[in-house]
Design a protein around this motif. Sequence first.
Motif, PDB file in Angstrom:
ATOM      1  N   VAL A  25       0.837  -1.208   0.000  1.00 37.48           N
ATOM      2  CA  VAL A  25       0.000   0.000   0.000  1.00 37.48           C
ATOM      3  C   VAL A  25       0.866   1.251   0.000  1.00 37.48           C
ATOM      4  CG1 VAL A  25      -1.614   1.375   1.382  1.00 37.48           C
ATOM      5  CG2 VAL A  25      -2.021  -1.073   1.043  1.00 37.48           C
ATOM      6  N   LEU A  26       1.874   1.275   0.865  1.00 36.06           N
ATOM      7  CA  LEU A  26       2.734   2.451   0.959  1.00 36.06           C
ATOM      8  C   LEU A  26       3.603   2.602  -0.284  1.00 36.06           C
ATOM      9  CD1 LEU A  26       3.731   2.194   4.717  1.00 36.06           C
ATOM     10  CD2 LEU A  26       2.326   3.980   3.666  1.00 36.06           C
ATOM     11  N   LEU A  27       4.045   1.495  -0.867  1.00 37.69           N
ATOM     12  CA  LEU A  27       4.839   1.583  -2.095  1.00 37.69           C
ATOM     13  C   LEU A  27       4.005   2.146  -3.245  1.00 37.69           C
ATOM     14  CD1 LEU A  27       6.902  -1.726  -2.000  1.00 37.69           C
ATOM     15  CD2 LEU A  27       7.788   0.600  -1.808  1.00 37.69           C
ATOM     16  N   LYS A  28       2.747   1.776  -3.322  1.00 42.04           N
ATOM     17  CA  LYS A  28       1.879   2.324  -4.358  1.00 42.04           C
ATOM     18  C   LYS A  28       1.718   3.832  -4.165  1.00 42.04           C
ATOM     19  CE  LYS A  28      -2.711   1.972  -6.429  1.00 42.04           C
ATOM     20  NZ  LYS A  28      -4.044   1.311  -6.370  1.00 42.04           N
ATOM     21  N   ALA A  29       1.503   4.250  -2.921  1.00 38.64           N
ATOM     22  CA  ALA A  29       1.372   5.676  -2.632  1.00 38.64           C
ATOM     23  C   ALA A  29       2.672   6.407  -2.921  1.00 38.64           C
ATOM     24  CB  ALA A  29       0.951   5.882  -1.177  1.00 38.64           C
ATOM     25  N   ALA A  30       3.807   5.771  -2.598  1.00 38.13           N
ATOM     26  CA  ALA A  30       5.119   6.385  -2.839  1.00 38.13           C
ATOM     27  C   ALA A  30       5.373   6.586  -4.327  1.00 38.13           C
ATOM     28  CB  ALA A  30       6.226   5.526  -2.226  1.00 38.13           C
ATOM     29  N   GLY A  31       4.785   5.736  -5.156  1.00 41.64           N
ATOM     30  CA  GLY A  31       4.960   5.857  -6.595  1.00 41.64           C
ATOM     31  C   GLY A  31       4.386   7.148  -7.146  1.00 41.64           C
ATOM     32  N   GLU A  32       3.509   7.793  -6.389  1.00 44.54           N
ATOM     33  CA  GLU A  32       2.898   9.056  -6.810  1.00 44.54           C
ATOM     34  C   GLU A  32       3.387  10.230  -5.966  1.00 44.54           C
ATOM     35  OE1 GLU A  32      -1.201   8.208  -6.189  1.00 44.54           O
ATOM     36  OE2 GLU A  32      -1.347   6.759  -7.840  1.00 44.54           O
ATOM     37  N   ARG A  70      12.465  -0.525  -1.612  1.00 43.31           N
ATOM     38  CA  ARG A  70      11.808  -0.629  -2.910  1.00 43.31           C
ATOM     39  C   ARG A  70      11.257   0.677  -3.463  1.00 43.31           C
ATOM     40  NH1 ARG A  70      10.565  -5.014   0.223  1.00 43.31           N
ATOM     41  NH2 ARG A  70      10.824  -7.095  -0.689  1.00 43.31           N
ATOM     42  N   ALA A  71      11.107   1.694  -2.639  1.00 45.33           N
ATOM     43  CA  ALA A  71      10.457   2.931  -3.092  1.00 45.33           C
ATOM     44  C   ALA A  71      11.281   3.635  -4.162  1.00 45.33           C
ATOM     45  CB  ALA A  71      10.232   3.866  -1.909  1.00 45.33           C
ATOM     46  N   THR A  72      10.587   4.237  -5.106  1.00 46.02           N
ATOM     47  CA  THR A  72      11.260   4.965  -6.175  1.00 46.02           C
ATOM     48  C   THR A  72      11.309   6.466  -5.912  1.00 46.02           C
ATOM     49  OG1 THR A  72       9.165   5.056  -7.399  1.00 46.02           O
ATOM     50  CG2 THR A  72      10.686   3.246  -7.923  1.00 46.02           C
ATOM     51  N   CYS A  73      10.808   6.897  -4.758  1.00 50.41           N
ATOM     52  CA  CYS A  73      10.934   8.292  -4.353  1.00 50.41           C
ATOM     53  C   CYS A  73      11.717   8.329  -3.039  1.00 50.41           C
ATOM     54  CB  CYS A  73       9.560   8.948  -4.165  1.00 50.41           C
ATOM     55  SG  CYS A  73       8.702   8.458  -2.645  1.00 50.41           S
ATOM     56  N   PRO A  74      12.252   9.496  -2.655  1.00 54.32           N
ATOM     57  CA  PRO A  74      12.952   9.572  -1.371  1.00 54.32           C
ATOM     58  C   PRO A  74      12.035   9.190  -0.205  1.00 54.32           C
ATOM     59  CG  PRO A  74      13.434  11.504  -2.705  1.00 54.32           C
ATOM     60  CD  PRO A  74      12.333  10.760  -3.405  1.00 54.32           C
ATOM     61  N   VAL A  75      12.589   8.473   0.754  1.00 48.52           N
ATOM     62  CA  VAL A  75      11.855   8.070   1.959  1.00 48.52           C
ATOM     63  C   VAL A  75      12.580   8.644   3.169  1.00 48.52           C
ATOM     64  CG1 VAL A  75      11.017   6.162   3.370  1.00 48.52           C
ATOM     65  CG2 VAL A  75      11.053   5.944   0.870  1.00 48.52           C
ATOM     66  N   VAL A  76      11.841   9.349   4.018  1.00 47.21           N
ATOM     67  CA  VAL A  76      12.420   9.950   5.224  1.00 47.21           C
ATOM     68  C   VAL A  76      11.925   9.186   6.439  1.00 47.21           C
ATOM     69  CG1 VAL A  76      12.663  12.037   6.620  1.00 47.21           C
ATOM     70  CG2 VAL A  76      12.529  12.216   4.124  1.00 47.21           C
ATOM     71  N   LEU A  77      12.849   8.770   7.304  1.00 44.16           N
ATOM     72  CA  LEU A  77      12.514   8.096   8.555  1.00 44.16           C
ATOM     73  C   LEU A  77      12.655   9.081   9.707  1.00 44.16           C
ATOM     74  CD1 LEU A  77      14.313   4.671   8.049  1.00 44.16           C
ATOM     75  CD2 LEU A  77      11.926   5.243   7.626  1.00 44.16           C
ATOM     76  N   VAL A  78      11.614   9.108  10.563  1.00 44.52           N
ATOM     77  CA  VAL A  78      11.540  10.087  11.646  1.00 44.52           C
ATOM     78  C   VAL A  78      11.335   9.365  12.973  1.00 44.52           C
ATOM     79  CG1 VAL A  78      10.275  12.092  12.542  1.00 44.52           C
ATOM     80  CG2 VAL A  78      10.527  11.786  10.070  1.00 44.52           C
TER      81      VAL A  78
END
Length: 304
Positions: free
Chosen positions: A91-98, A127-135
């Motif tokens: 679910v999160l990977l699909k959202a990250a794709g946009e 796997r994400a194709t956009c930057p991912v920030v961990l907080v």
Amino acid sequence: MLSPVVVGVDGSAESLAAAAWAAREAERRERPLRLVHAWEGHPRPGEREIAHAARRHLALRALRQARDRVRAECPRLRPVDEQTEGPAVPVLLKAAGEADVTVLGSRGLSGFTGFLVGSVALGVVARATCPVVLVRADEEAADEHLPAGDGGASTETGYRDVVLAVDVHDVRDEVVEYAFEAARLRGARLRAVHAWQAAGLVGAGPGPGPGGIGPVQDAWQGEEWLDLLQAALRMWRDKYPDVDVLSTVVEDRPTTALVRASTGASLLVVGHRLAERPLGPRTGPVTHAAIHHVTCPVAVVPHL
């Protein structure tokens, strides 16, 4: 339509801190904010309808709590929320794709330096194709800013440094550009860090010079590493003339150097190569260590 800043929420303290950080980032980037919650909507075998309803109630509550946190953090922001049936990572990977950026929570270790990074966060980062920030769960708005004159916390002071991990042998434009843009948006100094080890040490890399074969044995060769680092950043310094850049070379293991350099920073930016590995997508050793052991938010920027 502008791609949004996406944040995964599940009602935990970690995800609420992530929602607050994502709200501030959405305002900095002038982008919409999208809250995403994944839940298993279909009753499991033998699960009663009342349990199904309870799960849906928890999903709605998690989104409501996140909206309340965003409203308290950035009153003018109007996030869009989404609850989707299915496992969290897909679910999160699909959202990250946009998304322009995806933000996830990660627990800080009380009394220690580092993150407890769960399987969902690691699965998305890999796997994400956009930057991912961990907080971290205890991340506050003031943590991004320099202390006030009396040493106290403040959100009215300038931003702390943005730290960029650079391998001068493999400089990736996507990673460098993200770091420069993050520093520009904050009006912060960018500290670019390259770590090297003397020849003969375990894990030592190639030295500077033609073909990268010169042994790194003398202290003066640190200046050559610095020259290589500055050359790698020259185009980006020209593109972002308003960003103050501090180039640093450190004789140390990359993981140790990054943990030290990111202490007191507002953000650490590292790269992640998108490539299938024998055991499936996973982060490299430096990125893996960074997302487990630093104390500031970590932006993992994918590249090919």
